[in-house]
Design a protein around this motif. Sequence first.
Motif, mmCIF file in Angstrom:
data_model
loop_
_atom_site.group_PDB
_atom_site.id
_atom_site.type_symbol
_atom_site.label_atom_id
_atom_site.label_comp_id
_atom_site.label_asym_id
_atom_site.label_seq_id
_atom_site.Cartn_x
_atom_site.Cartn_y
_atom_site.Cartn_z
ATOM 1 N N GLY A 28 -4.999 2.529 25.603
ATOM 2 C CA GLY A 28 -5.858 1.618 24.843
ATOM 3 C C GLY A 28 -5.682 1.904 23.369
ATOM 4 O O GLY A 28 -5.085 2.912 22.992
ATOM 5 N N PRO A 29 -6.187 1.010 22.514
ATOM 6 C CA PRO A 29 -6.065 1.246 21.071
ATOM 7 C C PRO A 29 -6.737 2.555 20.671
ATOM 8 O O PRO A 29 -7.862 2.818 21.106
ATOM 9 C CB PRO A 29 -6.808 0.061 20.443
ATOM 10 N N GLY A 30 -6.060 3.344 19.890
ATOM 11 C CA GLY A 30 -6.602 4.679 19.643
ATOM 12 C C GLY A 30 -6.463 5.180 18.224
ATOM 13 O O GLY A 30 -6.019 4.458 17.333
ATOM 14 N N GLN A 31 -6.872 6.409 18.053
ATOM 15 C CA GLN A 31 -6.759 7.076 16.759
ATOM 16 C C GLN A 31 -6.629 8.575 16.993
ATOM 17 O O GLN A 31 -7.102 9.105 17.995
ATOM 18 C CB GLN A 31 -7.952 6.771 15.861
ATOM 19 N N ILE A 32 -5.975 9.223 16.047
ATOM 20 C CA ILE A 32 -5.736 10.662 16.167
ATOM 21 C C ILE A 32 -6.342 11.356 14.959
ATOM 22 O O ILE A 32 -6.156 10.925 13.821
ATOM 23 C CB ILE A 32 -4.229 10.969 16.223
ATOM 24 N N GLY A 33 -7.059 12.442 15.217
ATOM 25 C CA GLY A 33 -7.582 13.290 14.147
ATOM 26 C C GLY A 33 -8.919 12.814 13.597
ATOM 27 O O GLY A 33 -9.392 11.719 13.887
ATOM 28 N N GLN A 89 -10.987 2.705 2.111
ATOM 29 C CA GLN A 89 -10.429 1.966 3.244
ATOM 30 C C GLN A 89 -9.085 2.521 3.695
ATOM 31 O O GLN A 89 -8.465 1.965 4.593
ATOM 32 C CB GLN A 89 -10.279 0.474 2.880
ATOM 33 N N GLY A 90 -8.615 3.576 3.082
ATOM 34 C CA GLY A 90 -7.381 4.211 3.510
ATOM 35 C C GLY A 90 -6.137 3.414 3.169
ATOM 36 O O GLY A 90 -6.175 2.492 2.360
ATOM 37 N N GLU A 91 -5.064 3.784 3.816
ATOM 38 C CA GLU A 91 -3.770 3.146 3.594
ATOM 39 C C GLU A 91 -3.317 2.489 4.884
ATOM 40 O O GLU A 91 -3.701 2.910 5.968
ATOM 41 C CB GLU A 91 -2.718 4.208 3.196
ATOM 42 N N THR A 92 -2.492 1.478 4.733
ATOM 43 C CA THR A 92 -1.924 0.833 5.911
ATOM 44 C C THR A 92 -0.410 1.012 5.891
ATOM 45 O O THR A 92 0.232 0.711 4.894
ATOM 46 C CB THR A 92 -2.272 -0.664 5.927
ATOM 47 N N ARG A 141 -6.593 10.885 9.307
ATOM 48 C CA ARG A 141 -6.961 10.227 10.570
ATOM 49 C C ARG A 141 -6.106 8.977 10.648
ATOM 50 O O ARG A 141 -6.102 8.178 9.701
ATOM 51 C CB ARG A 141 -8.456 9.882 10.568
ATOM 52 N N ILE A 142 -5.361 8.814 11.712
ATOM 53 C CA ILE A 142 -4.472 7.655 11.783
ATOM 54 C C ILE A 142 -4.746 6.882 13.063
ATOM 55 O O ILE A 142 -5.275 7.418 14.033
ATOM 56 C CB ILE A 142 -2.980 8.054 11.751
ATOM 57 N N ILE A 149 -0.431 0.542 11.130
ATOM 58 C CA ILE A 149 -1.146 1.786 11.424
ATOM 59 C C ILE A 149 -1.977 2.128 10.185
ATOM 60 O O ILE A 149 -1.435 2.213 9.081
ATOM 61 C CB ILE A 149 -0.161 2.934 11.705
ATOM 62 N N GLN A 150 -3.268 2.286 10.373
ATOM 63 C CA GLN A 150 -4.120 2.690 9.252
ATOM 64 C C GLN A 150 -4.156 4.219 9.170
ATOM 65 O O GLN A 150 -4.118 4.894 10.195
ATOM 66 C CB GLN A 150 -5.546 2.168 9.407
ATOM 67 N N MET A 151 -4.235 4.671 7.954
ATOM 68 C CA MET A 151 -4.265 6.115 7.743
ATOM 69 C C MET A 151 -5.313 6.425 6.680
ATOM 70 O O MET A 151 -5.276 5.850 5.591
ATOM 71 C CB MET A 151 -2.893 6.595 7.283
ATOM 72 N N ILE A 152 -6.226 7.309 7.007
ATOM 73 C CA ILE A 152 -7.266 7.678 6.049
ATOM 74 C C ILE A 152 -7.101 9.140 5.697
ATOM 75 O O ILE A 152 -7.079 10.003 6.583
ATOM 76 C CB ILE A 152 -8.665 7.395 6.614
#
Lengths: 356, 242
Positions: A161-166, A267-270, A219-220, A257-260
């Motif tokens: 499923g759609p996820g995120q790491i960290g 709003q982080g980086e894309t 966090r990505i 992929i978003q990265m904060i």
Amino acid sequence: MTTPVSPFSHFLLTPRLRPPLVLVSSLVVLVWVAIASMVVFSEPELFISINARAGTVAFDVGNPDLATIPIAGMKAIDANPFGNMAAGTCRSGLLVPSAGVRIGYWASPDGIVITLKSGDDTSVGTFVDQAVSDIEQLPGDVLLTPTGCPPVARGAYPIWGPGQIGEEQRPARIDSPGAEGLLFSGAISIYASSVRKQWFGLAETLYRVEPMTIPPGARIGDLSQTGSRPSWFGVARSNPQDWQTLMVDVTTRQRDIQMILPGDRLQGETIRIGAVVPLFEDPFLRRLQILLAATLALAQTLLAAVRSKETDDPVARDPSDQPPNVPSGAHTDQPPAHRGDADAGRGGDGETGNQR
Amino acid sequence: MTRKSLFLIVAVMWIAPAAAADGLLVLANPDGSFHETFDGERAVSGETLVGLAFGAPGGTFDPSEIRLLNFGSNIAGLCVQMRSRDARYRSINAFRIDPPDAATLRFANAASFGRQLSSYAADDIAIRAVETTECSETARGVILPASLTAAPSTSTLVVFLNVNAVSIGVSLRHDDDEVAVSNACREPKGSRTAYNVLCTLDLPAGLAPAIYLLDIAAVARTGRRESIPPYRVRLGSLPPAQ
């Protein structure tokens, strides 16, 4: 007064060569324009593979069957903050989550801790007990922990499923352990489909693009939580060398992929994966470029040979090929070694020749 | 006297005392300067409760709109800390209140705050106002919730938390009586550095002005309940907006 000499004028002054020359040139230009357009305006099909060492990974269950978690010797705790948090016995079986539930895997000294959150008070899923074949409906917030249970071999846990790491590195607190779930290291490998299939209907092939390093502490993932959310599929495992991290390996066709980064923009980086794939790394396009260059070289050689033959053979030459201001026979009076000079002389009157 | 004139007179009588009760937060740092940083060095508070606000309106953050509600107490001084969610902005300043018993407080010089704040949404900034004359990162004392609009409403309380937990809830009690309880907590989108959880607590109408205890119930990933000492919060209730 001397007129500038065009290097192509001697070709253009040969009426017999002009039609095929124009045709070949036009075709070459058209092919290049077509390829350049495709390169500029299209993005290759691609997928990415993320390998990371992080304290946590979380995903929203997209496919409950494929996200079913094998449980071996863990206690289930009702994580309602106002509940009695009674921990049961150590149990083994299968946990079938409900669609949309957020599952988190967390590194701990005793092994992986699993959290399930429904977002409301609905059940996070069912637990099928291995020992008694009993099916139990689980509450809205559940925590499964290996702490207090005998150590057993536990395999990889699924991510589907759609996820995120960290988790971002946050300020440590007085009344709690420091930051948890940090991403320590990782890389994104990008694989793109060759344009063979996309544009020419040929058999598909993949090529690998230079991997990108994930900044530590970030966090990505799919953080926007809006629109189409491609699934991640992969696994999370304990890291035998470091209990603070999980080994996370996932694959997805997610293009953005978003990265904060901690302490950085709100709003982080894309990372727009399609934009970082240099299309000319496509092996098929490389071959196409070589083919095009070879064709051009061949055409040029052939044209030069034909031209050379014509200038050497006065019988084959078209009398009208001579410019009006050059006396007849001027070419034959000069040795071949000086032909270039004669051509240059004619080139100097290129304007006259072009007017014919 | 027409009915319209009578209405105007009544309206002026209603509004005038409230306007007159507005007090000022006057900068009282020992060095006389205003302390804030953007992308600069940041100190760590080590606190679970990062901010407290009445409601979370939309729109951008505007320091001139901020109001602190005193509810009739006599406050010697306030230590006001502000942090942006991405941890880039931080300010910590001591203020004295003029007059000390003013019911509604606003910054005497809101223009002191950096222009960067206008790029944040209203709930992207956590405000923690502690009743104390010793202003520091670890200042402890009674906390005054901030209103992010000039027209305060006391119907909901938003709690800004920095906490590692599986599940979180907040509750309010007074003299061991539970006043309100909620597990309506969410993680904001985007950066979650200075704080990572926002909990919303619906307050009962007619809440008596007093100091309440705010409990934070959090289940840690160890499977144990976190032990977080309660925070003292000065609360009360305003009449609903007309």
